[in-house]
Motif scaffolding. Structure first.
Motif, PDB file in Angstrom:
ATOM      1  N   VAL A 242      59.597 100.991  95.759  1.00  0.00           N
ATOM      2  CA  VAL A 242      58.201 100.392  95.160  1.00  0.00           C
ATOM      3  C   VAL A 242      57.337 101.672  95.119  1.00  0.00           C
ATOM      4  O   VAL A 242      57.394 102.615  95.556  1.00  0.00           O
ATOM      5  CB  VAL A 242      57.845  99.146  96.019  1.00  0.00           C
ATOM      6  N   PRO A 243      56.062 101.325  94.272  1.00  0.00           N
ATOM      7  CA  PRO A 243      55.421 102.504  94.190  1.00  0.00           C
ATOM      8  C   PRO A 243      54.590 102.949  95.433  1.00  0.00           C
ATOM      9  O   PRO A 243      54.178 104.086  95.400  1.00  0.00           O
ATOM     10  CB  PRO A 243      54.060 101.694  93.293  1.00  0.00           C
ATOM     11  N   GLU A 244      54.794 102.053  96.419  1.00  0.00           N
ATOM     12  CA  GLU A 244      53.993 102.677  97.680  1.00  0.00           C
ATOM     13  C   GLU A 244      55.155 103.290  98.572  1.00  0.00           C
ATOM     14  O   GLU A 244      54.470 104.229  99.603  1.00  0.00           O
ATOM     15  CB  GLU A 244      53.314 101.372  98.554  1.00  0.00           C
ATOM     16  N   ALA A 245      56.455 103.157  98.402  1.00  0.00           N
ATOM     17  CA  ALA A 245      57.294 103.590  99.710  1.00  0.00           C
ATOM     18  C   ALA A 245      58.677 103.109  99.302  1.00  0.00           C
ATOM     19  O   ALA A 245      59.050 102.498  98.270  1.00  0.00           O
ATOM     20  CB  ALA A 245      56.867 102.673 100.919  1.00  0.00           C
ATOM     21  N   LEU A 246      59.363 103.801 100.082  1.00  0.00           N
ATOM     22  CA  LEU A 246      60.979 103.864  99.813  1.00  0.00           C
ATOM     23  C   LEU A 246      61.546 103.136 101.371  1.00  0.00           C
ATOM     24  O   LEU A 246      61.034 103.619 102.530  1.00  0.00           O
ATOM     25  CB  LEU A 246      61.554 105.409 100.040  1.00  0.00           C
ATOM     26  N   THR A 247      62.198 102.015 101.094  1.00  0.00           N
ATOM     27  CA  THR A 247      62.701 101.283 102.460  1.00  0.00           C
ATOM     28  C   THR A 247      63.940 101.286 102.345  1.00  0.00           C
ATOM     29  O   THR A 247      64.810 100.883 101.444  1.00  0.00           O
ATOM     30  CB  THR A 247      62.183  99.860 102.583  1.00  0.00           C
ATOM     31  N   VAL A 248      64.647 101.523 103.659  1.00  0.00           N
ATOM     32  CA  VAL A 248      66.179 101.603 103.897  1.00  0.00           C
ATOM     33  C   VAL A 248      66.374 100.586 104.950  1.00  0.00           C
ATOM     34  O   VAL A 248      65.989 100.770 106.127  1.00  0.00           O
ATOM     35  CB  VAL A 248      66.459 102.879 104.263  1.00  0.00           C
ATOM     36  N   SER A 249      67.290  99.617 104.657  1.00  0.00           N
ATOM     37  CA  SER A 249      67.798  98.538 105.695  1.00  0.00           C
ATOM     38  C   SER A 249      69.254  98.513 105.884  1.00  0.00           C
ATOM     39  O   SER A 249      69.993  98.810 104.760  1.00  0.00           O
ATOM     40  CB  SER A 249      67.207  97.162 105.274  1.00  0.00           C
ATOM     41  N   ILE A 250      69.532  98.409 107.069  1.00  0.00           N
ATOM     42  CA  ILE A 250      70.969  98.395 107.511  1.00  0.00           C
ATOM     43  C   ILE A 250      71.698  97.109 107.933  1.00  0.00           C
ATOM     44  O   ILE A 250      70.844  96.302 108.857  1.00  0.00           O
ATOM     45  CB  ILE A 250      71.058  99.258 108.536  1.00  0.00           C
ATOM     46  N   GLY A 251      72.862  96.725 107.652  1.00  0.00           N
ATOM     47  CA  GLY A 251      73.334  95.428 108.000  1.00  0.00           C
ATOM     48  C   GLY A 251      73.007  94.351 107.458  1.00  0.00           C
ATOM     49  O   GLY A 251      72.366  94.366 106.445  1.00  0.00           O
ATOM     50  N   PRO A 252      73.726  93.208 107.635  1.00  0.00           N
ATOM     51  CA  PRO A 252      73.554  91.781 107.024  1.00  0.00           C
ATOM     52  C   PRO A 252      72.173  91.345 107.103  1.00  0.00           C
ATOM     53  O   PRO A 252      71.614  90.428 106.221  1.00  0.00           O
ATOM     54  CB  PRO A 252      74.708  91.169 107.355  1.00  0.00           C
ATOM     55  N   LEU A 253      71.687  91.681 108.176  1.00  0.00           N
ATOM     56  CA  LEU A 253      70.199  91.011 108.895  1.00  0.00           C
ATOM     57  C   LEU A 253      69.103  92.090 108.256  1.00  0.00           C
ATOM     58  O   LEU A 253      67.844  91.708 108.391  1.00  0.00           O
ATOM     59  CB  LEU A 253      70.106  90.758 110.186  1.00  0.00           C
ATOM     60  N   ARG A 254      69.488  93.144 107.390  1.00  0.00           N
ATOM     61  CA  ARG A 254      68.330  94.256 107.020  1.00  0.00           C
ATOM     62  C   ARG A 254      67.687  94.483 108.008  1.00  0.00           C
ATOM     63  O   ARG A 254      66.499  94.820 107.995  1.00  0.00           O
ATOM     64  CB  ARG A 254      67.867  93.419 106.004  1.00  0.00           C
ATOM     65  N   TRP A 255      68.380  94.746 109.280  1.00  0.00           N
ATOM     66  CA  TRP A 255      67.609  95.320 110.384  1.00  0.00           C
ATOM     67  C   TRP A 255      68.676  96.143 111.078  1.00  0.00           C
ATOM     68  O   TRP A 255      70.009  95.877 111.296  1.00  0.00           O
ATOM     69  CB  TRP A 255      67.273  94.272 111.415  1.00  0.00           C
ATOM     70  N   PRO A 256      68.305  97.229 111.721  1.00  0.00           N
ATOM     71  CA  PRO A 256      67.018  98.116 111.596  1.00  0.00           C
ATOM     72  C   PRO A 256      66.679  98.355 110.301  1.00  0.00           C
ATOM     73  O   PRO A 256      67.522  98.653 109.232  1.00  0.00           O
ATOM     74  CB  PRO A 256      67.248  99.283 112.622  1.00  0.00           C
ATOM     75  N   SER A 257      65.321  98.674 109.949  1.00  0.00           N
ATOM     76  CA  SER A 257      64.703  98.937 108.629  1.00  0.00           C
ATOM     77  C   SER A 257      63.872 100.262 108.816  1.00  0.00           C
ATOM     78  O   SER A 257      63.049 100.253 109.931  1.00  0.00           O
ATOM     79  CB  SER A 257      64.297  97.843 108.105  1.00  0.00           C
ATOM     80  N   ARG A 258      63.857 100.772 107.783  1.00  0.00           N
ATOM     81  CA  ARG A 258      62.860 102.089 107.949  1.00  0.00           C
ATOM     82  C   ARG A 258      62.269 102.245 106.516  1.00  0.00           C
ATOM     83  O   ARG A 258      63.001 102.205 105.609  1.00  0.00           O
ATOM     84  CB  ARG A 258      63.584 103.495 108.171  1.00  0.00           C
ATOM     85  N   THR A 259      60.963 102.618 106.702  1.00  0.00           N
ATOM     86  CA  THR A 259      60.123 102.640 105.543  1.00  0.00           C
ATOM     87  C   THR A 259      59.341 103.950 105.563  1.00  0.00           C
ATOM     88  O   THR A 259      58.760 104.541 106.656  1.00  0.00           O
ATOM     89  CB  THR A 259      58.965 101.560 105.573  1.00  0.00           C
ATOM     90  N   VAL A 260      59.521 104.752 104.403  1.00  0.00           N
ATOM     91  CA  VAL A 260      59.028 106.086 104.176  1.00  0.00           C
ATOM     92  C   VAL A 260      57.890 106.208 103.097  1.00  0.00           C
ATOM     93  O   VAL A 260      58.242 105.619 102.017  1.00  0.00           O
ATOM     94  CB  VAL A 260      59.832 107.002 103.840  1.00  0.00           C
ATOM     95  N   ARG A 261      56.684 106.360 103.441  1.00  0.00           N
ATOM     96  CA  ARG A 261      55.558 106.273 102.514  1.00  0.00           C
ATOM     97  C   ARG A 261      55.879 107.214 101.308  1.00  0.00           C
ATOM     98  O   ARG A 261      56.305 108.139 101.592  1.00  0.00           O
ATOM     99  CB  ARG A 261      54.287 106.414 103.104  1.00  0.00           C
ATOM    100  N   LEU A 262      55.541 106.886 100.055  1.00  0.00           N
ATOM    101  CA  LEU A 262      55.778 107.807  98.942  1.00  0.00           C
ATOM    102  C   LEU A 262      54.980 109.147  99.169  1.00  0.00           C
ATOM    103  O   LEU A 262      55.519 110.134  98.929  1.00  0.00           O
ATOM    104  CB  LEU A 262      55.216 106.974  97.590  1.00  0.00           C
ATOM    105  N   GLU A 263      54.007 109.286  99.724  1.00  0.00           N
ATOM    106  CA  GLU A 263      53.189 110.420  99.778  1.00  0.00           C
ATOM    107  C   GLU A 263      53.812 111.362 100.762  1.00  0.00           C
ATOM    108  O   GLU A 263      53.779 112.622 100.746  1.00  0.00           O
ATOM    109  CB  GLU A 263      51.938 110.470 100.289  1.00  0.00           C
ATOM    110  N   ARG A 264      54.932 111.185 101.401  1.00  0.00           N
ATOM    111  CA  ARG A 264      55.712 111.908 102.211  1.00  0.00           C
ATOM    112  C   ARG A 264      57.137 112.170 101.538  1.00  0.00           C
ATOM    113  O   ARG A 264      57.725 113.225 101.894  1.00  0.00           O
ATOM    114  CB  ARG A 264      56.177 111.098 103.567  1.00  0.00           C
TER     115      ARG A 264
END
Length: 337
Positions: A242-264
């Motif tokens: 999305v315009p603010e960030a990139l989010t990566v989620s693992i597994g059927p429960l979408r957890w754990p999840s990691r969000t990287v802000r776009l400015e990074r």
């Protein structure tokens, strides 16, 4: 990329499947036939674990010992053969060689482990009187490596189709009046089946142990449960931009999840990567240069402004990279298009 209808590749795939299936059947037959042949000379339960002193300190019922090795081998052989037989892995020498090495190592490890376990228990009457293991430990480590080396050499024979030329950094034009979103989810059927088989086996063994028909079955429940949970964790990966960030989620429960802000994020592109190149499946590498490997092939690669990189095996990676680059260019107009 090679033509999927190329007769030479099709013929090689057939030969590979015949050879891999023959190896899988051979190991499976030995894992069943050998303990059954010596069943009347083995105690029940068997000594299956030895302490640092070399003396037995753990046991498992005869049936559970045989069943555990067979189930593990069926899962490993099925997944290993299926993954290696995929066109993207089969036509490339390095990932194919390492996949064959892993299949050969796993089979060798199970055969050697079973051989020494049976030899130590043979004609001992009770598992506590099983022979000690000392120098045999070195063989258990070294012999499977030799099997793996032979598998690696065997896997090097066959076609070797080079990867295509590096792609230019993908970009798209954004409509200033709309909020762009990109979501892609990739699943790994092999991991799903691994989880199903392992958890089903764990439940079956637990039920049998509770009924009293297999008291030592609990010793296999924990490792099978761990394998099942790991399989679930590796069964899928979801990426959202999305315009603010990139989010990566693992597994059927979408957890754990990691969000990287776009400015990074500095930029993004697409690469082809395979488990053999990054050290296997799952989260591989170290923070700052890691790969989330669910399946071999197309990966979205993100470079951080700090210099680190993250690669994720995900479908439609080119569209995700194009949107990331466009969002970065809109946020930081000085970024070269």
């Amino acid at each position: 990329m090679t033509d999927p209808h190329d007769r030479s590749v099709t013929g090689f795939r057939t030969r590979f499947l015949v050879a891999a299936s023959a190896w899988a059947v051979l190991v499976g037959v030995v894992l069943v036939a050998v303990p059954l042949a010596y069943a009347d000379r083995l105690p029940d339960p068997l000594a299956t674990h030895w302490g640092q002193s070399g003396r037995p300190d753990g046991s498992m019922p005869f049936a559970a010992f045989v069943l555990l090795l067979v189930v593990l081998w069926v899962v490993v052989a099925g997944i290993g053969t299926g993954v290696t037989a995929r066109a993207r892995t089969l036509v490339r020498r390095v990932p194919r060689a390492w996949s064959c090495a892993g299949l050969a190592w796993a089979g060798g490890f199970m055969l050697i482990t079973q051989a020494f376990t049976i030899a130590a228990n043979l004609d001992r009457g009770h598992w506590t009187r099983a022979a000690g293991l000392n120098w045999q430990v070195a063989v258990v480590v070294a012999a499977p490596i030799a099997f793996g080396a032979l598998g690696w050499l065997a896997g090097r024979h066959g076609p070797d189709v080079p990867s295509g030329p590096p792609q230019a950094r993908p970009l798209i034009d954004l409509d200033p009046g709309k909020r762009p979103v990109w979501v892609s989810t990739t699943t790994a059927p092999w991991a799903t089946w691994l989880a199903i088989v392992a958890l089903a086996a764990a439940v079956a063994l637990a039920g049998t142990a509770l009924s009293g028909r297999l008291p030592g079955g609990w010793s296999a429940v924990v490792p099978l449960t761990v394998v099942g949970v790991a399989g679930l964790a590796l069964s899928s990966v979801s990426v959202r931009v999305v315009p603010e960030a990139l989010t990566v989620s693992i597994g059927p429960l979408r957890w754990p999840s990691r969000t990287v802000r776009l400015e990074r994020v500095e930029r993004a592109w697409v690469e082809e990567r395979y488990p053999a190149q990054v050290g296997g499946w799952g989260y591989r590498g170290l923070p700052g240069r890691a790969t989330i490997m669910i399946r071999g092939g197309e990966c979205l690669v993100v470079r951080y402004t700090s210099g680190g990189r993250l690669a994720i095996s995900v479908d439609d990676a080119e569209a995700g990279a194009a949107l990331l680059n466009a969002l970065i260019a809109r946020q930081r107009p000085s970024v070269e298009r």
